[in-house]
Design an enzyme around this catalytic site. Structure first.
Site, PDB file in Angstrom:
ATOM      1  N   GLU A 184       3.968  40.127  -8.071  1.00  0.00           N
ATOM      2  CA  GLU A 184       2.653  39.772  -8.602  1.00  0.00           C
ATOM      3  C   GLU A 184       1.874  41.035  -8.940  1.00  0.00           C
ATOM      4  OE1 GLU A 184      -0.401  36.689  -6.875  1.00  0.00           O
ATOM      5  OE2 GLU A 184      -0.777  38.661  -5.971  1.00  0.00           O
ATOM      6  N   LYS A 201       2.006  24.984  -3.555  1.00  0.00           N
ATOM      7  CA  LYS A 201       0.751  24.376  -3.090  1.00  0.00           C
ATOM      8  C   LYS A 201       0.890  22.856  -3.129  1.00  0.00           C
ATOM      9  CE  LYS A 201      -1.987  28.324  -4.639  1.00  0.00           C
ATOM     10  NZ  LYS A 201      -3.008  28.824  -5.583  1.00  0.00           N
ATOM     11  N   ARG A 241       0.827  -1.214   0.000  1.00  0.00           N
ATOM     12  CA  ARG A 241       0.000   0.000   0.000  1.00  0.00           C
ATOM     13  C   ARG A 241       0.854   1.253   0.000  1.00  0.00           C
ATOM     14  NH1 ARG A 241      -2.914   1.991  -2.645  1.00  0.00           N
ATOM     15  NH2 ARG A 241      -3.913  -0.050  -2.676  1.00  0.00           N
TER      16      ARG A 241
END
Length: 287
Positions: free
Chosen positions: A200, A138, A103
């Site tokens: 940004e 992320k 697993r």
């Protein structure tokens, strides 16, 4: 770009922790009770759906940390495309050890192959343009190095690995600093000569202000393809242009056609579906 394997020193602690989590306080009590200690088997890991493979080093370690005598033979390498039913690797050794590591091995291989697969889909969507596909921070806590490796296996490139890699000034930094020009000034004064600075921006007006001061890269957030094309013209090669926001396989082509250098996509790592990979028994060796 050549896919360079991660050093075992970096991968092993992650796999070891995953195995310890799965073994709990008493180990694999099912295999210990049901399978004779000296029983040996041959199994294969096979793709259940088409995709790009990543994570074989982690999968192999999952078996070898349980039993160093288990042998994994690769039929495909990381970065290779697998067809449904295609055998990725053959595993031979202790039946107990194989079942104990199964697993954890499949968790790593399926998750990382899923990331490589969706990355390859975006890469294919922007083929013929100069843009590259980049991941973001992320990522799953603790698995960043593996997930970013999987992006490379799918043909993408990596953005920052950590906050210390580069300066990225976002809207909250600007608000607290009292303006974008002041934020850039402070960044230039505080960063070393080897550190790049990216800012940004959400609008072309902000971009013009940034370019008056000068930075290494601009992150063009949630702009339309027409706005991106104008932004690329305003930058005129003076900085790296990175598009971000609302990127899908359907929109990536138009975004890349605007002339940006990079397209960053957070969901490559935080929302990629697992590639379905199974472990199939082929033969037993022993009683």
């Amino acid at each position: 770009m050549t896919l360079v394997p991660l050093p075992r020193l970096m991968v092993e602690p992650l796999v070891r922790n995953a195995l310890l989590e799965d073994l709990g306080l008493a180990g694999d009590i099912t295999s210990a009770a049901v399978i004779p200690e000296d029983h040996r088997s041959t199994v294969v890991m096979a793709a259940r759906q088409p995709g790009v493979i990543a994570g074989l080093d982690a999968a192999e370690l999952a078996f070898q940390l349980v039993d160093p005598a288990i042998v994994l033979t690769r039929h495909l390498n990381d970065g290779a495309a697998a067809k449904p039913g295609e055998v990725i690797a053959t595993i031979e050794g202790s039946s107990r050890g194989i079942l104990t590591g199964e697993r954890t091995a499949l968790n790593f291989l399926g998750h990382l192959s899923g990331i490589a697969t969706v990355t390859a889909g975006i890469v294919a969507a922007i083929a013929g343009t100069k843009a590259s596909v980049a991941c973001t921070r992320k990522t799953t806590p603790g698995l960043r190095i593996l997930e970013k490796y999987a992006v490379r296996a799918g043909g993408g490139v990596n953005h920052r690995f950590a906050l210390s890699d580069a300066v990225l000034i976002k809207d909250n930094h600007v608000a607290i600093a009292g303006g974008v020009a002041e934020a850039i000034r402070r960044a230039k004064a505080g960063a070393g000569h080897m550190v790049k600075i990216e800012v940004e921006v959400d609008t072309l007006k902000q971009l013009r202000e940034v370019m008056e001061v000068g930075v290494d890269a601009v992150l063009l957030d949630n702009m339309t393809p027409d706005e991106l094309r104008e932004a690329v013209g305003l930058v005129a090669g003076r900085a790296i242009t990175e598009a971000s926001g609302r990127v899908t396989p359907q929109t990536a082509g138009a975004i890349a056609a605007s002339g940006v250098d990079l397209i960053s996509v957070g969901w490559l790592t935080h929302s990629a579906p697992t590639l379905d990979i199974g472990l199939d028994w082929k033969s037993n060796h022993g009683d």
